[in-house]
Design a protein around this motif. Sequence first.
Motif, PDB file in Angstrom:
ATOM      1  N   SER A 126       0.824  -1.340  -0.028  1.00  0.00           N
ATOM      2  CA  SER A 126       0.107  -0.006   0.056  1.00  0.00           C
ATOM      3  C   SER A 126       0.750   1.289   0.056  1.00  0.00           C
ATOM      4  N   VAL A 127       0.309   2.449  -0.295  1.00  0.00           N
ATOM      5  CA  VAL A 127       1.188   3.716  -0.467  1.00  0.00           C
ATOM      6  C   VAL A 127       1.460   4.040   1.168  1.00  0.00           C
ATOM      7  N   GLY A 128       0.608   3.660   1.922  1.00  0.00           N
ATOM      8  CA  GLY A 128       0.891   4.017   3.220  1.00  0.00           C
ATOM      9  C   GLY A 128       1.974   3.530   4.037  1.00  0.00           C
ATOM     10  N   GLN A 129       2.835   2.381   3.311  1.00  0.00           N
ATOM     11  CA  GLN A 129       4.114   1.901   3.721  1.00  0.00           C
ATOM     12  C   GLN A 129       5.305   2.641   2.951  1.00  0.00           C
ATOM     13  N   ARG A 203      -5.441   7.226  -0.755  1.00  0.00           N
ATOM     14  CA  ARG A 203      -5.835   6.823   0.607  1.00  0.00           C
ATOM     15  C   ARG A 203      -4.662   6.113   1.029  1.00  0.00           C
ATOM     16  N   ALA A 204      -4.143   5.951   2.145  1.00  0.00           N
ATOM     17  CA  ALA A 204      -3.219   5.332   2.811  1.00  0.00           C
ATOM     18  C   ALA A 204      -3.250   3.636   2.426  1.00  0.00           C
ATOM     19  N   THR A 205      -4.453   3.233   2.313  1.00  0.00           N
ATOM     20  CA  THR A 205      -4.350   1.724   1.970  1.00  0.00           C
ATOM     21  C   THR A 205      -4.608   1.549   0.378  1.00  0.00           C
ATOM     22  N   ASP A 206      -4.640   2.684  -0.382  1.00  0.00           N
ATOM     23  CA  ASP A 206      -4.512   2.409  -1.774  1.00  0.00           C
ATOM     24  C   ASP A 206      -3.231   1.586  -1.967  1.00  0.00           C
ATOM     25  N   PRO A 207      -3.247   0.922  -3.241  1.00  0.00           N
ATOM     26  CA  PRO A 207      -2.143   0.067  -3.743  1.00  0.00           C
ATOM     27  C   PRO A 207      -1.037   1.214  -3.976  1.00  0.00           C
ATOM     28  N   ALA A 208       0.287   0.885  -3.676  1.00  0.00           N
ATOM     29  CA  ALA A 208       1.267   1.966  -3.990  1.00  0.00           C
ATOM     30  C   ALA A 208       1.468   2.186  -5.688  1.00  0.00           C
ATOM     31  N   GLU A 209       1.257   1.236  -6.318  1.00  0.00           N
ATOM     32  CA  GLU A 209       1.592   1.332  -7.599  1.00  0.00           C
ATOM     33  C   GLU A 209       0.410   2.144  -8.211  1.00  0.00           C
ATOM     34  N   ALA A 210      -0.900   2.267  -7.915  1.00  0.00           N
ATOM     35  CA  ALA A 210      -1.791   3.165  -8.190  1.00  0.00           C
ATOM     36  C   ALA A 210      -1.678   4.668  -8.046  1.00  0.00           C
ATOM     37  N   ALA A 211      -1.083   4.665  -6.890  1.00  0.00           N
ATOM     38  CA  ALA A 211      -0.834   6.179  -6.301  1.00  0.00           C
ATOM     39  C   ALA A 211       0.430   6.716  -6.958  1.00  0.00           C
ATOM     40  N   ALA A 212       1.451   5.810  -7.156  1.00  0.00           N
ATOM     41  CA  ALA A 212       2.648   6.550  -7.966  1.00  0.00           C
ATOM     42  C   ALA A 212       2.108   6.793  -9.429  1.00  0.00           C
ATOM     43  N   ARG A 213       1.349   6.202 -10.168  1.00  0.00           N
ATOM     44  CA  ARG A 213       0.943   6.193 -11.535  1.00  0.00           C
ATOM     45  C   ARG A 213       0.110   7.626 -11.336  1.00  0.00           C
ATOM     46  N   LEU A 214      -0.595   7.818 -10.378  1.00  0.00           N
ATOM     47  CA  LEU A 214      -1.349   9.072 -10.063  1.00  0.00           C
ATOM     48  C   LEU A 214      -0.193  10.269 -10.219  1.00  0.00           C
TER      49      LEU A 214
END
Length: 442
Positions: A126-129, A203-214
């Motif tokens: 997750s992006v939170g980590q 969101r902190a629980t969102d997949p890290a890859e999705a947040a990175a591409r955002l």
Amino acid sequence: MTTTLSRLVARNDLASVRRWLDEQPAYVVADELARMDRVAAGVPFRLLDKDQALEVFEELGPVDQQAILAGLRDQAFRDLVEEMDPDDRARMLSEAPAKVAQRVLAGLSAHERRLTATLLGYPARSVGQLMTPETVVLPRQLTAGAALRLVRERGAHAETVYTLPVVDAGRRLVGVVELRDVVLSAPDRPLDDVVDTSVARARATDPAEAAARLVRETNVLALPVVDSEDRLVGLLTIDDAMEIIEAADTEDVARQAASAPWAGHYMAVSVWRLARSRAPWLLLLIVASVLTVNVLQIFEATLEQVTALALFIPLLVGTGGNTGAQATTAAVRALAVGELRGSDLPRVVWRESRVGLLLGTLLALVGMIVGTVVVGVEVATVVGLSLVIICAWAATVGATMPLLAKRLRIDPAVISAPMVTTLVDATGLLIYFAVAAAVLTL
């Protein structure tokens, strides 16, 4: 360059090793250390001064970081992990064995241990980590001058100050303001006048890859990360986002090539480990290839009647496999960058079937010309019709399988091009012999 460093270490020429290290930037040193075996890499690393060692260490991947830490004594170990950014430390620990994680956490100060434990408490991947919790947070009621003073007071302890989150009294995210806007604004200008309230967030629980591409899609230097109540918990910086995307793309490429991804530098991975990452997929593909053998056995009598059909089996199998692989690769990539969704399945079927028909028609013209010259019009007609149908089928199957995998919550990259190729080989032969039976009345 790698050879030179390795030779210096092998000769135990520490003075030359130190000179070499002083002449190279951190990212070059990190790459050279990652290429060396664990024991050898520890020698030049211990020669780095404290600041340079930290800079080089943070350039290494988690696996290489663990290898370096294993060779350090307690005090050097504690100093290094204490100075790491919390998000880098959490990334390393999320992939580390339990003993390494316990040793690292035990060596941290209470403050750093608390930050690290908070990040590790979020779901894996997750992006939170991977966000940084060390940010300069601005209350929305400040003026530009007051905000700038706050940045000067707290900026030294933050990973970035270029993007500044603005929050309300309940720490709920209002928006962000760029440092440039704060600096260029009049000191008495309200922060509300320059804050961007339409900023994207994760969101902190969102997949890290999705947040990175955002981060990449929105062209921001840092993406705010919030909890379920929209309270700010950290920032995903652009450098971390690019590392996440690189790791995800590397994993996808490995799976698309029918290989399990491995951690660490390619040049430092053992031959046994590389073979182990590829063997399971190859064994699976061998089992799947039995379908092709079975199809040939079923139509053995047909081949005995018209032996010329056998001449074109490699052509049809290769063409169908390549067409399916092209469609699969395009679909997996489109899914990865967010251009395709599961709901697009009907449109993808319609789109790729037409693409396959166009390609099949083009290839059929060539195949019929060659077939007519070599074996005659009847078999050439079978080859031409088969190419049209096989290409349409292969393109459709190749593009839809990753979408179906995503609906089933399977990584689309697992539906790799070799797997699709093997499936299309068997079904393509069924199409070929069915067309032959119809045209040649066998």
